[in-house]
Design a protein around this motif. Structure first.
Motif, PDB file in Angstrom:
ATOM      1  N   CYS A 147       0.817  -1.221   0.000  1.00 52.75           N
ATOM      2  CA  CYS A 147       0.000   0.000   0.000  1.00 52.75           C
ATOM      3  C   CYS A 147       0.846   1.264   0.000  1.00 52.75           C
ATOM      4  N   SER A 148       2.033   1.196   0.584  1.00 51.90           N
ATOM      5  CA  SER A 148       2.877   2.387   0.629  1.00 51.90           C
ATOM      6  C   SER A 148       3.292   2.833  -0.768  1.00 51.90           C
ATOM      7  N   GLN A 149       3.334   1.891  -1.708  1.00 49.94           N
ATOM      8  CA  GLN A 149       3.698   2.224  -3.083  1.00 49.94           C
ATOM      9  C   GLN A 149       2.608   3.025  -3.784  1.00 49.94           C
ATOM     10  N   ARG A 150       1.378   2.951  -3.282  1.00 46.00           N
ATOM     11  CA  ARG A 150       0.235   3.660  -3.882  1.00 46.00           C
ATOM     12  C   ARG A 150      -0.340   4.727  -2.955  1.00 46.00           C
ATOM     13  N   ASN A 151       0.406   5.064  -1.918  1.00 50.11           N
ATOM     14  CA  ASN A 151      -0.023   6.112  -0.976  1.00 50.11           C
ATOM     15  C   ASN A 151      -1.352   5.770  -0.308  1.00 50.11           C
ATOM     16  N   ILE A 152      -1.551   4.487  -0.030  1.00 48.48           N
ATOM     17  CA  ILE A 152      -2.741   4.029   0.691  1.00 48.48           C
ATOM     18  C   ILE A 152      -2.375   3.930   2.169  1.00 48.48           C
ATOM     19  N   LYS A 153      -3.193   4.476   3.020  1.00 47.23           N
ATOM     20  CA  LYS A 153      -2.890   4.532   4.448  1.00 47.23           C
ATOM     21  C   LYS A 153      -3.159   3.165   5.094  1.00 47.23           C
ATOM     22  N   VAL A 154      -2.252   2.746   5.973  1.00 45.42           N
ATOM     23  CA  VAL A 154      -2.339   1.427   6.589  1.00 45.42           C
ATOM     24  C   VAL A 154      -2.345   1.559   8.108  1.00 45.42           C
ATOM     25  N   PHE A 155      -3.248   0.801   8.733  1.00 42.95           N
ATOM     26  CA  PHE A 155      -3.361   0.763  10.192  1.00 42.95           C
ATOM     27  C   PHE A 155      -3.387  -0.696  10.638  1.00 42.95           C
ATOM     28  N   CYS A 156      -2.762  -0.975  11.776  1.00 39.33           N
ATOM     29  CA  CYS A 156      -2.774  -2.315  12.358  1.00 39.33           C
ATOM     30  C   CYS A 156      -3.146  -2.193  13.832  1.00 39.33           C
ATOM     31  N   GLY A 157      -3.771  -3.229  14.378  1.00 39.72           N
ATOM     32  CA  GLY A 157      -4.119  -3.193  15.788  1.00 39.72           C
ATOM     33  C   GLY A 157      -4.526  -4.552  16.308  1.00 39.72           C
ATOM     34  N   ASP A 158      -4.450  -4.711  17.615  1.00 39.72           N
ATOM     35  CA  ASP A 158      -4.831  -5.954  18.277  1.00 39.72           C
ATOM     36  C   ASP A 158      -5.130  -5.682  19.739  1.00 39.72           C
ATOM     37  N   VAL A 159      -5.881  -6.591  20.327  1.00 41.06           N
ATOM     38  CA  VAL A 159      -6.128  -6.577  21.766  1.00 41.06           C
ATOM     39  C   VAL A 159      -5.835  -7.961  22.304  1.00 41.06           C
ATOM     40  N   TYR A 160      -5.008  -8.012  23.351  1.00 43.77           N
ATOM     41  CA  TYR A 160      -4.672  -9.259  24.034  1.00 43.77           C
ATOM     42  C   TYR A 160      -4.950  -9.048  25.523  1.00 43.77           C
ATOM     43  N   GLY A 161      -6.101  -9.466  25.995  1.00 42.48           N
ATOM     44  CA  GLY A 161      -6.416  -9.298  27.401  1.00 42.48           C
ATOM     45  C   GLY A 161      -6.482  -7.837  27.786  1.00 42.48           C
ATOM     46  N   TYR A 162      -5.636  -7.445  28.760  1.00 44.03           N
ATOM     47  CA  TYR A 162      -5.597  -6.062  29.233  1.00 44.03           C
ATOM     48  C   TYR A 162      -4.782  -5.157  28.305  1.00 44.03           C
ATOM     49  N   TYR A 163      -4.146  -5.759  27.320  1.00 39.17           N
ATOM     50  CA  TYR A 163      -3.173  -5.046  26.507  1.00 39.17           C
ATOM     51  C   TYR A 163      -3.704  -4.818  25.094  1.00 39.17           C
ATOM     52  N   GLY A 164      -3.381  -3.657  24.526  1.00 39.75           N
ATOM     53  CA  GLY A 164      -3.772  -3.391  23.149  1.00 39.75           C
ATOM     54  C   GLY A 164      -2.812  -2.414  22.503  1.00 39.75           C
ATOM     55  N   TYR A 165      -2.814  -2.408  21.192  1.00 39.95           N
ATOM     56  CA  TYR A 165      -1.935  -1.478  20.478  1.00 39.95           C
ATOM     57  C   TYR A 165      -2.539  -1.103  19.139  1.00 39.95           C
ATOM     58  N   MET A 166      -2.040  -0.039  18.551  1.00 42.54           N
ATOM     59  CA  MET A 166      -2.322   0.290  17.161  1.00 42.54           C
ATOM     60  C   MET A 166      -1.052   0.853  16.534  1.00 42.54           C
ATOM     61  N   PHE A 167      -0.930   0.663  15.226  1.00 39.43           N
ATOM     62  CA  PHE A 167       0.195   1.186  14.452  1.00 39.43           C
ATOM     63  C   PHE A 167      -0.363   1.850  13.208  1.00 39.43           C
ATOM     64  N   SER A 168       0.248   2.950  12.793  1.00 40.72           N
ATOM     65  CA  SER A 168      -0.202   3.619  11.578  1.00 40.72           C
ATOM     66  C   SER A 168       0.982   3.959  10.689  1.00 40.72           C
ATOM     67  N   ASP A 169       0.768   3.797   9.390  1.00 38.74           N
ATOM     68  CA  ASP A 169       1.736   4.203   8.385  1.00 38.74           C
ATOM     69  C   ASP A 169       0.983   5.042   7.359  1.00 38.74           C
ATOM     70  N   LEU A 170       1.177   6.349   7.417  1.00 37.85           N
ATOM     71  CA  LEU A 170       0.475   7.270   6.522  1.00 37.85           C
ATOM     72  C   LEU A 170       1.373   7.766   5.395  1.00 37.85           C
ATOM     73  N   GLY A 171       2.548   7.122   5.233  1.00 33.56           N
ATOM     74  CA  GLY A 171       3.430   7.468   4.133  1.00 33.56           C
ATOM     75  C   GLY A 171       4.507   8.467   4.520  1.00 33.56           C
ATOM     76  N   LYS A 172       5.376   8.730   3.570  1.00 29.53           N
ATOM     77  CA  LYS A 172       6.499   9.644   3.805  1.00 29.53           C
ATOM     78  C   LYS A 172       6.045  11.095   3.923  1.00 29.53           C
ATOM     79  N   GLU A 173       4.917  11.416   3.290  1.00 27.74           N
ATOM     80  CA  GLU A 173       4.399  12.783   3.376  1.00 27.74           C
ATOM     81  C   GLU A 173       2.890  12.744   3.581  1.00 27.74           C
ATOM     82  N   HIS A 174       2.476  12.893   4.821  1.00 27.12           N
ATOM     83  CA  HIS A 174       1.047  12.976   5.124  1.00 27.12           C
ATOM     84  C   HIS A 174       0.712  14.420   5.431  1.00 27.12           C
TER      85      HIS A 174
END
Length: 348
Positions: A147-174
Motif C-alpha cells: 500500500c505504501s507504493q500507492r499512498n494508501i494509508k495502513v493501520f494495524c491493531g490488536d487486543v490481548y487481554g488487558y493489553y492493546g496497540y495500534m500502528f499507523s503508516d500514513l506514508g512519507k508525506e502525510h
C-alpha cells in the motif's frame, strides 16, 4: 486497481448534512467531504474490529468492506457486539453485516468471508485506507509495503487481554491541517513599551495551519537495531509493550493462533520461552518482561477493545479527513494501569 477509485469531489446532500451536522461543526465541511469520499478495508471482525467498524460507519465514510474468514464462536459473542448470539458457526464478517449496516444506511457496507492471505495484491489497492486486526506479522508487513507504493494509508491493531496497540503508516508525506489560536500582531506605531510590541494570542479566534508528517513502515518499526547507539539511547523511553508485541506476534506466527485461556498453563510456558528467545534476538535485557506478563494477555476484553478501537477508529478518521495531528507510529494501552495509561513510541 487504485486508479479505478472514484476521485471526483464528494457532494454532501442535505440529508447527509443533517446526519453529520455535529461532525461538520467539529472539523469542517471539507474534512467531512474527504471522509465521505473514502473507502476503507477492515480485516478481522473480532471485538476490536467491531469497535473500529462502528466508529468508521458512524463517522460517515463512503464505503466499508469487512473481510474475515473466521467463524463466530462463543468468545466472539462475548467480545463482539455486531454478531447475534444465534450466529454461532457462521462467518464473522457476514454475520456482522446486518447490524453494521443498520448503524448508518448512508455507508456502503460489504462483507467477504475469505482469508486475507489469499487475496491478490489488487484487492488491497481498491481502498483509501486498510485497517488490519488479528493478522499475522507477515500479512501486515506485506500489505503495508504494498500500500505504501500507492499512498494508501495502513493501520494495524490488536487486543490481548488487558493489553492493546495500534500502528499507523500514513506514508512519507502525510498532509493535514491543525487548528491553532490566532496570533494578533501589535498595531503599527505602538509605543507602550516592549510588551505591547509582542505578538499576542487571541483565544477567541483560530486559524488553520497546514502541516506535514512522515511515517516509517511497519517493517522498519519492528526491525529496529537495538545494538545501535541511537536505539540504546531511546530504550528507556520505549514502553515494554513494544517488546511484548514482538512476543505475541511470534506466538501467533508459531502457533497460528493467539494465547488460549483453555490451554493457559501450556501457552503460558510457551509465551515465556518465546519471550526469552525474542529478547535475546533483539539484544535487549531479559528483565524487560517479568514472568507475570502472561497473566494479562489472554483473550479480547471488551473494555480494552472499546478504548483501543476508539483510538484506532479516530486515527483512521483523522488521516482520511486530513484534520489534526496523527499519532506516529505506535499507540499502546495497558488496562492494568489504573484508568488506563497510554504509552507512545515512534521510531522517527
Amino acid at each position: 486497481m487504485i486508479d479505478m477509485i472514484e476521485k471526483e469531489e464528494p457532494i454532501i446532500s442535505e440529508e447527509e448534512a443533517a446526519q453529520y451536522d455535529r461532525q461538520i461543526r467539529l472539523w469542517g465541511l471539507d474534512a467531512q467531504k474527504r471522509l465521505r469520499g473514502s473507502r476503507v478495508l477492515l480485516v478481522g471482525l473480532g471485538g476490536l474490529g467491531a469497535e473500529v467498524a462502528k466508529n468508521l460507519i458512524l463517522a460517515g465514510v463512503k464505503g466499508l468492506t469487512l473481510l474475515d474468514h473466521e467463524q463466530v464462536t462463543e468468545e466472539s459473542c462475548r467480545a463482539q457486539f455486531l454478531v447475534p448470539v444465534t450466529a454461532r458457526g457462521q462467518n464473522r464478517a457476514q454475520a456482522s453485516l446486518e447490524r453494521a449496516q443498520y448503524l448508518n444506511p448512508m455507508v456502503e457496507v460489504r462483507a467477504y468471508p475469505d482469508r486475507p492471505e489469499d487475496k491478490p495484491d489488487d484487492f488491497f489497492l481498491q481502498f483509501d485506507a486498510v485497517c488490519l486486526t488479528g493478522c499475522s506479522r507477515d500479512l501486515m508487513v506485506r500489505v503495508d509495503q504494498l500500500c505504501s507504493q500507492r499512498n494508501i494509508k495502513v493501520f494495524c491493531g490488536d487486543v490481548y487481554g488487558y493489553y492493546g496497540y495500534m500502528f499507523s503508516d500514513l506514508g512519507k508525506e502525510h498532509h493535514y491541517v491543525e487548528e491553532k489560536p490566532k496570533t494578533v500582531k501589535p498595531a503599527q506605531g505602538s509605543s507602550d513599551g516592549p510588551e505591547a510590541k509582542k505578538a499576542k494570542i487571541d483565544p477567541n479566534e483560530t486559524t488553520m495551519v497546514k502541516k506535514t508528517a512522515s511515517f516509517c513502515s511497519l517493517k522498519e518499526a519492528l526491525e529496529v537495531d537495538w545494538t545501535s547507539e541511537k536505539a540504546k539511547a531511546s530504550l528507556k523511553r520505549t514502553p515494554v509493550d513494544y517488546f511484548l508485541l514482538h512476543v505475541l506476534l511470534k506466538f501467533r506466527t508459531d502457533k497460528g493462533r493467539d494465547p488460549d485461556p483453555q490451554s493457559f498453563a501450556e501457552d503460558s510456558q510457551l509465551l515465556r520461552q518465546i519471550r526469552d528467545d525474542v529478547l535475546e534476538s533483539l539484544a535487549v535485557s531479559g528483565d524487560l518482561l517479568s514472568d507475570d506478563f502472561v497473566s494479562y494477555c489472554f483473550s479480547e476484553m471488551s473494555p480494552v477493545c472499546a478504548v483501543v478501537g476508539g483510538v484506532l477508529g479516530q486515527e483512521v478518521v483523522k488521516a482520511l479527513s486530513q484534520r489534526d495531528a496523527p499519532h506516529r507510529n505506535f499507540f499502546f494501552f495497558d488496562g492494568r494501569k489504573g484508568n488506563g495509561v497510554v504509552d507512545y513510541f515512534g521510531p522517527n
